[in-house]
Motif scaffolding. Structure first.
Motif, PDB file in Angstrom:
ATOM      1  N   TYR A 278       0.820  -1.212   0.000  1.00  0.00           N
ATOM      2  CA  TYR A 278       0.000   0.000   0.000  1.00  0.00           C
ATOM      3  C   TYR A 278       0.855   1.264   0.000  1.00  0.00           C
ATOM      4  O   TYR A 278       0.477   2.283  -0.589  1.00  0.00           O
ATOM      5  CB  TYR A 278      -0.944  -0.016   1.206  1.00  0.00           C
ATOM      6  CG  TYR A 278      -2.174  -0.859   0.965  1.00  0.00           C
ATOM      7  CD1 TYR A 278      -3.381  -0.272   0.603  1.00  0.00           C
ATOM      8  CD2 TYR A 278      -2.128  -2.246   1.070  1.00  0.00           C
ATOM      9  CE1 TYR A 278      -4.513  -1.035   0.365  1.00  0.00           C
ATOM     10  CE2 TYR A 278      -3.244  -3.025   0.835  1.00  0.00           C
ATOM     11  CZ  TYR A 278      -4.436  -2.419   0.480  1.00  0.00           C
ATOM     12  OH  TYR A 278      -5.546  -3.177   0.235  1.00  0.00           O
ATOM     13  N   GLN A 316      -8.148   7.652  -4.271  1.00  0.00           N
ATOM     14  CA  GLN A 316      -7.220   6.544  -4.068  1.00  0.00           C
ATOM     15  C   GLN A 316      -6.394   6.745  -2.802  1.00  0.00           C
ATOM     16  O   GLN A 316      -6.211   5.820  -2.004  1.00  0.00           O
ATOM     17  CB  GLN A 316      -6.295   6.413  -5.278  1.00  0.00           C
ATOM     18  CG  GLN A 316      -6.999   5.957  -6.550  1.00  0.00           C
ATOM     19  CD  GLN A 316      -6.025   5.824  -7.705  1.00  0.00           C
ATOM     20  OE1 GLN A 316      -4.879   5.446  -7.512  1.00  0.00           O
ATOM     21  NE2 GLN A 316      -6.483   6.143  -8.905  1.00  0.00           N
ATOM     22  N   GLN A 318      -7.176   8.432  -0.183  1.00  0.00           N
ATOM     23  CA  GLN A 318      -8.026   8.272   0.994  1.00  0.00           C
ATOM     24  C   GLN A 318      -8.217   6.798   1.340  1.00  0.00           C
ATOM     25  O   GLN A 318      -8.135   6.400   2.509  1.00  0.00           O
ATOM     26  CB  GLN A 318      -9.385   8.931   0.746  1.00  0.00           C
ATOM     27  CG  GLN A 318     -10.294   8.926   1.963  1.00  0.00           C
ATOM     28  CD  GLN A 318     -11.598   9.654   1.707  1.00  0.00           C
ATOM     29  OE1 GLN A 318     -11.852  10.122   0.601  1.00  0.00           O
ATOM     30  NE2 GLN A 318     -12.423   9.761   2.719  1.00  0.00           N
ATOM     31  N   VAL A 319      -8.456   5.972   0.309  1.00  0.00           N
ATOM     32  CA  VAL A 319      -8.630   4.534   0.532  1.00  0.00           C
ATOM     33  C   VAL A 319      -7.340   3.907   1.051  1.00  0.00           C
ATOM     34  O   VAL A 319      -7.342   3.108   2.001  1.00  0.00           O
ATOM     35  CB  VAL A 319      -9.073   3.842  -0.775  1.00  0.00           C
ATOM     36  CG1 VAL A 319      -9.039   2.321  -0.612  1.00  0.00           C
ATOM     37  CG2 VAL A 319     -10.469   4.299  -1.171  1.00  0.00           C
ATOM     38  N   SER A 322      -6.611   4.885   4.643  1.00  0.00           N
ATOM     39  CA  SER A 322      -7.492   4.158   5.557  1.00  0.00           C
ATOM     40  C   SER A 322      -6.963   2.752   5.814  1.00  0.00           C
ATOM     41  O   SER A 322      -6.985   2.254   6.948  1.00  0.00           O
ATOM     42  CB  SER A 322      -8.907   4.091   4.976  1.00  0.00           C
ATOM     43  OG  SER A 322      -9.758   3.326   5.797  1.00  0.00           O
TER      44      SER A 322
END
Length: 355
Positions: A278, A316, A318-319, A322
């Motif tokens: 990520y 993207q 933000q996801v 998270s």
């Protein structure tokens, strides 16, 4: 005294009835009269009624309905008071006569409905009766033990965790007392697992171990995740959360090797790989956002085996952020598990893991 007289009249009537002759209206009248006795502090009258062997049929049919009123009565008195002791005697008397499963559900209902400052005040006196009921269930008690531990944890997890030595000493919400009492409550069930000669041949013991492990991992999140285990207070035996943590680890110590090999190490690896995945995608997305459209993404984001649809760079990020936050939470819990293991190692340096 009027309520006491009314109760005696009712008892005389009920003693002439067979079990099949009891009606719902009889239960309601009996319950209301008993409540009045409790409100008027006529505890001895009600206790004598419960102890009288002539009333066993009556109590088998109606007794479990008294758990709520008796619990409410205990809330109105001080911990350890004579009045509370009288209430506990009544509960223990009901346990000896009534259906254990009905008593179990009655006690758990009172615990589950506890809220705010009443949580600890209800749980502390009910732990011993609850333990007695569970022990009366025989070998097939694992599910009921798990249900009880889950109910207790769901209430206690709502209480604020004291952090400083002063807060622990004050124990405003009685969480420290509850944690220490929980150790005593769970001990017979931990002994069932630890004293088993061959768990693989005892399905009931296997199920008990599963329920205890579930409870232990729940406690890692609350209260132990936010509890101060080190340094405060200087005498570790005075830190209720440290004692609680050590006892929990002791209870599942024989499983520690399996937990480390089959859960902790793979979880470490999975978290590290996921975080790298990520973070790489975040770098790629940030470059896109800056206008570097020619830079090829280092990796793709998938969910449930499917690649996520195109999103704006802001969406993207933000996801992805998270997801990284979720990894942070998981790593916090994992770190606390390892800290608890270290606590156990320091308390018993010569003890062999898995022995």
């Amino acid at each position: 005294m009027a309520s006491a007289v009314d109760l005696q009249v009712l008892i005389q009537k009920f003693q002439t009835l067979s079990e099949e002759e009891y009606k719902e209206e009889d239960t309601n009248v009996f319950l209301v009269t008993c409540q009045k006795c409790l409100e008027e502090d006529q505890l001895e009258v009600l206790l004598d009624t419960i102890k009288d062997e002539k009333n066993q049929i009556l109590l088998r049919n109606m007794g479990w309905n008294l758990i709520g009123p008796i619990t409410k009565c205990m809330q109105s008195c001080a911990l350890g008071s004579e009045k509370e002791k009288g209430c506990l005697q009544m509960l223990n008397g009901l346990i000896q006569v009534c259906n254990p499963k009905e008593i179990l559900l009655g006690i758990l209902e009172q615990i589950d409905e506890a809220a705010g400052d009443h949580i600890s005040r209800i749980i502390l006196p009910l732990l011993q009766p609850l333990q007695i009921v569970l022990l009366k269930l025989g070998n097939k008690r694992a599910y009921s033990v798990g249900l009880s531990l889950s109910t207790l944890h769901s209430r206690l997890s709502r209480l604020p965790v004291p952090y400083t030595a002063e807060q622990m000493q004050e124990d405003k919400h009685l969480l420290c007392q509850c944690c220490l009492a929980l150790v005593q409550f769970a001990q017979p069930f931990i002994d069932t697992v630890s004293q088993s000669m061959d768990i693989s041949t005892e399905p009931d013991v296997q199920e008990m171990r599963k329920e205890l492990l579930t409870f232990c991992f729940s406690c890692l999140q609350s209260p132990l995740l936010s509890a101060q285990l080190n340094a405060l207070p200087e005498d570790e035996d005075d830190n209720p959360f440290r004692v609680f943590a050590k006892e929990i680890i002791t209870g599942v110590w024989s499983e520690l090797t399996k937990i480390e090999q089959n859960f902790l190490k793979p979880l470490h690896t999975g978290l590290n790989m996921s975080r790298a995945h990520y973070e790489a995608e975040m770098r790629s997305t940030n470059e896109k956002k800056k206008g570097s459209q020619s830079v090829k993404p280092l990796c793709t984001v998938t969910a449930g085996g499917h690649q996520l649809p195109d999103m704006t760079p802001e969406m993207q990020l933000q996801v992805l952020q998270s997801a990284l936050f979720t990894f942070d939470l998981m790593e916090s819990v994992l770190a606390r598990v390892e800290e608890l293991i270290e606590v156990k190692l320091k308390s018993a340096p010569e003890e062999k893991i898995g022995s």
